[in-house]
Motif scaffolding. Structure first.
Motif, PDB file in Angstrom:
ATOM      1  N   VAL A   1     -22.961 -39.721 -34.727  1.00  0.00           N
ATOM      2  CA  VAL A   1     -22.672 -39.519 -33.657  1.00  0.00           C
ATOM      3  C   VAL A   1     -22.173 -37.943 -33.621  1.00  0.00           C
ATOM      4  CG1 VAL A   1     -21.232 -39.685 -31.729  1.00  0.00           C
ATOM      5  CG2 VAL A   1     -22.272 -41.614 -32.858  1.00  0.00           C
ATOM      6  N   SER A   2     -22.394 -37.152 -32.632  1.00  0.00           N
ATOM      7  CA  SER A   2     -21.864 -35.798 -32.527  1.00  0.00           C
ATOM      8  C   SER A   2     -21.519 -35.487 -31.114  1.00  0.00           C
ATOM      9  CB  SER A   2     -22.871 -34.381 -33.325  1.00  0.00           C
ATOM     10  OG  SER A   2     -23.918 -34.523 -32.369  1.00  0.00           O
ATOM     11  N   ILE A   3     -20.417 -34.663 -30.858  1.00  0.00           N
ATOM     12  CA  ILE A   3     -20.429 -34.355 -29.580  1.00  0.00           C
ATOM     13  C   ILE A   3     -20.652 -32.649 -29.299  1.00  0.00           C
ATOM     14  CG2 ILE A   3     -18.852 -36.131 -29.097  1.00  0.00           C
ATOM     15  CD1 ILE A   3     -16.467 -34.253 -29.666  1.00  0.00           C
ATOM     16  N   TYR A   4     -20.882 -32.317 -28.071  1.00  0.00           N
ATOM     17  CA  TYR A   4     -21.340 -31.036 -27.821  1.00  0.00           C
ATOM     18  C   TYR A   4     -20.535 -30.423 -26.693  1.00  0.00           C
ATOM     19  CZ  TYR A   4     -24.154 -27.069 -26.032  1.00  0.00           C
ATOM     20  OH  TYR A   4     -24.436 -25.743 -25.515  1.00  0.00           O
ATOM     21  N   ALA A   5     -20.273 -29.222 -26.639  1.00  0.00           N
ATOM     22  CA  ALA A   5     -19.447 -28.807 -25.537  1.00  0.00           C
ATOM     23  C   ALA A   5     -20.051 -27.130 -25.469  1.00  0.00           C
ATOM     24  CB  ALA A   5     -17.855 -28.770 -25.586  1.00  0.00           C
ATOM     25  N   GLY A   6     -20.017 -26.874 -24.259  1.00  0.00           N
ATOM     26  CA  GLY A   6     -20.762 -25.509 -23.862  1.00  0.00           C
ATOM     27  C   GLY A   6     -20.609 -25.011 -22.648  1.00  0.00           C
ATOM     28  N   ALA A   7     -21.646 -24.091 -22.287  1.00  0.00           N
ATOM     29  CA  ALA A   7     -21.714 -23.502 -20.816  1.00  0.00           C
ATOM     30  C   ALA A   7     -22.896 -22.802 -20.657  1.00  0.00           C
ATOM     31  CB  ALA A   7     -20.657 -22.574 -20.682  1.00  0.00           C
TER      32      ALA A   7
ATOM     33  N   SER B   1     -34.666 -33.141 -27.509  1.00  0.00           N
ATOM     34  CA  SER B   1     -33.826 -33.971 -28.107  1.00  0.00           C
ATOM     35  C   SER B   1     -33.066 -33.088 -29.277  1.00  0.00           C
ATOM     36  CB  SER B   1     -34.199 -35.102 -28.482  1.00  0.00           C
ATOM     37  OG  SER B   1     -34.917 -34.914 -29.790  1.00  0.00           O
ATOM     38  N   VAL B   2     -31.464 -33.285 -29.192  1.00  0.00           N
ATOM     39  CA  VAL B   2     -30.806 -32.661 -30.339  1.00  0.00           C
ATOM     40  C   VAL B   2     -30.486 -33.659 -31.074  1.00  0.00           C
ATOM     41  CG1 VAL B   2     -28.491 -31.432 -30.516  1.00  0.00           C
ATOM     42  CG2 VAL B   2     -29.939 -31.040 -28.542  1.00  0.00           C
ATOM     43  N   SER B   3     -30.437 -33.456 -32.686  1.00  0.00           N
ATOM     44  CA  SER B   3     -30.089 -34.333 -33.594  1.00  0.00           C
ATOM     45  C   SER B   3     -28.363 -34.285 -33.795  1.00  0.00           C
ATOM     46  CB  SER B   3     -30.667 -33.967 -34.960  1.00  0.00           C
ATOM     47  OG  SER B   3     -30.133 -32.442 -35.619  1.00  0.00           O
ATOM     48  N   ALA B   4     -27.995 -35.352 -34.293  1.00  0.00           N
ATOM     49  CA  ALA B   4     -26.657 -35.536 -34.503  1.00  0.00           C
ATOM     50  C   ALA B   4     -25.995 -34.605 -35.749  1.00  0.00           C
ATOM     51  CB  ALA B   4     -26.077 -36.914 -34.747  1.00  0.00           C
ATOM     52  N   TYR B   5     -26.943 -34.276 -36.709  1.00  0.00           N
ATOM     53  CA  TYR B   5     -26.596 -33.567 -37.732  1.00  0.00           C
ATOM     54  C   TYR B   5     -26.690 -32.122 -37.464  1.00  0.00           C
ATOM     55  CZ  TYR B   5     -26.661 -38.069 -40.105  1.00  0.00           C
ATOM     56  OH  TYR B   5     -26.570 -39.193 -40.430  1.00  0.00           O
ATOM     57  N   ALA B   6     -25.802 -31.321 -38.231  1.00  0.00           N
ATOM     58  CA  ALA B   6     -25.486 -29.821 -38.089  1.00  0.00           C
ATOM     59  C   ALA B   6     -26.670 -29.273 -38.958  1.00  0.00           C
ATOM     60  CB  ALA B   6     -24.088 -29.496 -38.534  1.00  0.00           C
ATOM     61  N   VAL B   7     -26.687 -27.923 -39.369  1.00  0.00           N
ATOM     62  CA  VAL B   7     -27.733 -27.305 -39.904  1.00  0.00           C
ATOM     63  C   VAL B   7     -27.047 -27.215 -41.270  1.00  0.00           C
ATOM     64  CG1 VAL B   7     -29.121 -26.429 -38.341  1.00  0.00           C
ATOM     65  CG2 VAL B   7     -26.891 -25.124 -39.242  1.00  0.00           C
TER      66      VAL B   7
ATOM     67  N   ARG C   1     -29.231 -21.340 -34.286  1.00  0.00           N
ATOM     68  CA  ARG C   1     -28.117 -22.375 -34.960  1.00  0.00           C
ATOM     69  C   ARG C   1     -27.591 -21.894 -36.148  1.00  0.00           C
ATOM     70  NH1 ARG C   1     -31.557 -27.691 -35.711  1.00  0.00           N
ATOM     71  NH2 ARG C   1     -29.553 -28.666 -35.768  1.00  0.00           N
ATOM     72  N   TYR C   2     -26.294 -21.936 -36.066  1.00  0.00           N
ATOM     73  CA  TYR C   2     -25.589 -21.339 -37.292  1.00  0.00           C
ATOM     74  C   TYR C   2     -24.486 -22.361 -37.851  1.00  0.00           C
ATOM     75  CZ  TYR C   2     -23.138 -18.360 -40.550  1.00  0.00           C
ATOM     76  OH  TYR C   2     -22.287 -17.821 -41.701  1.00  0.00           O
ATOM     77  N   GLY C   3     -24.450 -22.752 -39.012  1.00  0.00           N
ATOM     78  CA  GLY C   3     -23.457 -23.483 -39.501  1.00  0.00           C
ATOM     79  C   GLY C   3     -22.159 -22.883 -39.691  1.00  0.00           C
ATOM     80  N   LEU C   4     -21.113 -23.034 -39.245  1.00  0.00           N
ATOM     81  CA  LEU C   4     -19.898 -22.411 -39.458  1.00  0.00           C
ATOM     82  C   LEU C   4     -18.372 -23.080 -39.356  1.00  0.00           C
ATOM     83  CD1 LEU C   4     -18.726 -19.376 -38.494  1.00  0.00           C
ATOM     84  CD2 LEU C   4     -18.210 -20.280 -36.309  1.00  0.00           C
ATOM     85  N   PHE C   5     -17.780 -22.741 -40.620  1.00  0.00           N
ATOM     86  CA  PHE C   5     -16.342 -23.063 -40.997  1.00  0.00           C
ATOM     87  C   PHE C   5     -16.538 -24.614 -41.586  1.00  0.00           C
ATOM     88  CE2 PHE C   5     -14.902 -20.980 -37.038  1.00  0.00           C
ATOM     89  CZ  PHE C   5     -14.448 -19.892 -37.786  1.00  0.00           C
ATOM     90  N   PHE C   6     -17.093 -25.523 -40.963  1.00  0.00           N
ATOM     91  CA  PHE C   6     -17.249 -26.963 -41.546  1.00  0.00           C
ATOM     92  C   PHE C   6     -18.874 -27.211 -41.754  1.00  0.00           C
ATOM     93  CE2 PHE C   6     -13.436 -27.250 -38.753  1.00  0.00           C
ATOM     94  CZ  PHE C   6     -12.433 -27.395 -39.764  1.00  0.00           C
ATOM     95  N   GLU C   7     -19.083 -28.206 -42.629  1.00  0.00           N
ATOM     96  CA  GLU C   7     -20.483 -28.558 -42.853  1.00  0.00           C
ATOM     97  C   GLU C   7     -21.038 -29.212 -41.397  1.00  0.00           C
ATOM     98  OE1 GLU C   7     -22.594 -28.239 -45.153  1.00  0.00           O
ATOM     99  OE2 GLU C   7     -21.467 -27.479 -46.733  1.00  0.00           O
ATOM    100  N   ALA C   8     -20.114 -30.047 -40.895  1.00  0.00           N
ATOM    101  CA  ALA C   8     -20.455 -30.614 -39.489  1.00  0.00           C
ATOM    102  C   ALA C   8     -20.416 -29.912 -38.276  1.00  0.00           C
ATOM    103  CB  ALA C   8     -19.662 -31.986 -39.498  1.00  0.00           C
ATOM    104  N   LEU C   9     -20.135 -28.355 -38.305  1.00  0.00           N
ATOM    105  CA  LEU C   9     -20.251 -28.008 -37.089  1.00  0.00           C
ATOM    106  C   LEU C   9     -21.196 -26.908 -37.181  1.00  0.00           C
ATOM    107  CD1 LEU C   9     -18.251 -26.814 -34.849  1.00  0.00           C
ATOM    108  CD2 LEU C   9     -17.219 -25.424 -36.191  1.00  0.00           C
TER     109      LEU C   9
END
Length: 325
Positions: free
Chosen positions: A154-160, A35-41, A76-84
């Motif tokens: 709640v968080s949303i994820y987009a990738g490939a 499982s993936v948590s909603a919060y970023a690192v 995992r790397y936190g980039l630009f924003f606290e929540a990203l």
């Protein structure tokens, strides 16, 4: 144009949430489990999560048995924003397969997962500390179940997914296939956390895949120890399954955690039994972004503060005039 009219206001609504996240001083790992948590690192935090896995498969429909050994790694790397955060996930494994009724053997090695994506928090029910202050007069009020705790972050994820060359684990998959996910996280009690993931994977391929994960974790009285139980469902024309796993994690310090988990499924085409052992470590370069005093919101400045200061200075002058000549 209708699409832009919908998307732009939505982005403007979510921007305040992107700037605030629940960064913690203690490592926030997605291990053990899937499982993936909603919060970023957290911004400028780099986290490594990896381990070794063993799996035993038996497929009665084609009379085959397989032993799989592998290693999984998540960056995992936190980039630009606290929540990203940016996330890369990889699983490299070796499979030794035997066709029992023919007595033949085959061996395969490659990435069963090679995925890159981004996740960001769009809603956090705990971002306002004033609404979530503990009750200083009641232990029961702080520890009992509250309906508001069901409201998830709640968080949303987009990738490939990426397939390089002829991959025996991902036959007929294109080089690139998109993946999206919604992750929710609820704190049911001070030591009980519920995580839910809903994903749509391999979009646009011949075998798109729906999936869900429900994970419940609890920390013990010694908060360095925690346990989890997790149910995962997968549905596609190529492969469908229900999986149950559980395990433990131990926190050595604020930046280092180890874990152990075991699991299996509920069918025999194939039947699966597996176990993993792993660890998580983070490099923390996070810095709190403080608001300068001259830029602080007006409501945080007491309107009568300057008046009181002037009154105190006048009293000091009066006292001084009565003593000095």
């Amino acid at each position: 144009m209708k699409f832009l009219k919908f998307v732009i206001p939505s982005i403007l609504i979510f921007i305040p949430s992107l700037l605030i996240s629940q960064y913690t001083d203690v490592i926030n790992s997605n291990r053990p489990g899937q499982s993936v948590s909603a919060y970023a690192v957290g911004k400028n935090v780099f986290q490594i999560e990896g381990g070794f896995l063993y799996e035993r498969q038996r497929n009665n429909s084609v009379f085959s048995e397989s032993d799989l050994l592998g290693a999984d790694l998540v960056l995992r790397y936190g980039l630009f924003f606290e929540a990203l955060e940016i996330i890369w996930e990889g699983i490299y494994q070796n499979e030794d397969r035997t066709i029992t009724n023919l007595g033949t053997n085959a061996n395969f090695s490659d990435f069963s997962r090679n995925r890159l994506g981004a996740k960001f928090l769009i809603y956090d029910p705990f971002k306002n500390p004033e609404k979530n202050k503990p009750n200083l007069y009641s232990w029961r009020a702080n520890n009992k179940f509250q309906w508001k705790n069901l409201i998830p972050a709640v968080s949303i994820y987009a990738g490939a997914n990426f397939v390089i060359g002829d991959n025996p684990f991902l036959i007929d998959d294109p080089t690139v296939s998109p993946r999206v996910m919604i992750a929710g996280q609820s704190s049911l009690a001070p030591r009980l956390v519920l995580i839910t993931n809903i994903s749509y994977d391999r979009i646009g391929t011949d075998f798109p895949e729906w999936g869900y994960i429900i994970s419940l974790s609890r920390s013990f009285k010694n908060p360095k120890w925690s346990a989890f139980i997790e149910n995962q469902g997968v549905s596609s024309d190529r492969y469908s399954d229900l999986i149950l796993r559980g395990g433990f994690a131990h926190l050595f310090n604020k930046t280092f955690q180890v874990d152990l988990s075991v699991g299996g499924n509920f069918k025999n085409s194939p039947s699966r039994l597996f176990g993993t052992v792993g660890a998580s470590y983070r490099f923390d370069w996070h810095k709190d972004e403080l608001i300068p005093i001259d830029e602080a919101p007006a409501e945080t400045i007491k309107p009568n503060a300057n008046k009181k200061k002037r009154k105190r200075s006048k009293k000091k002058k009066k006292k001084g005039s009565a003593i000095d000549f």
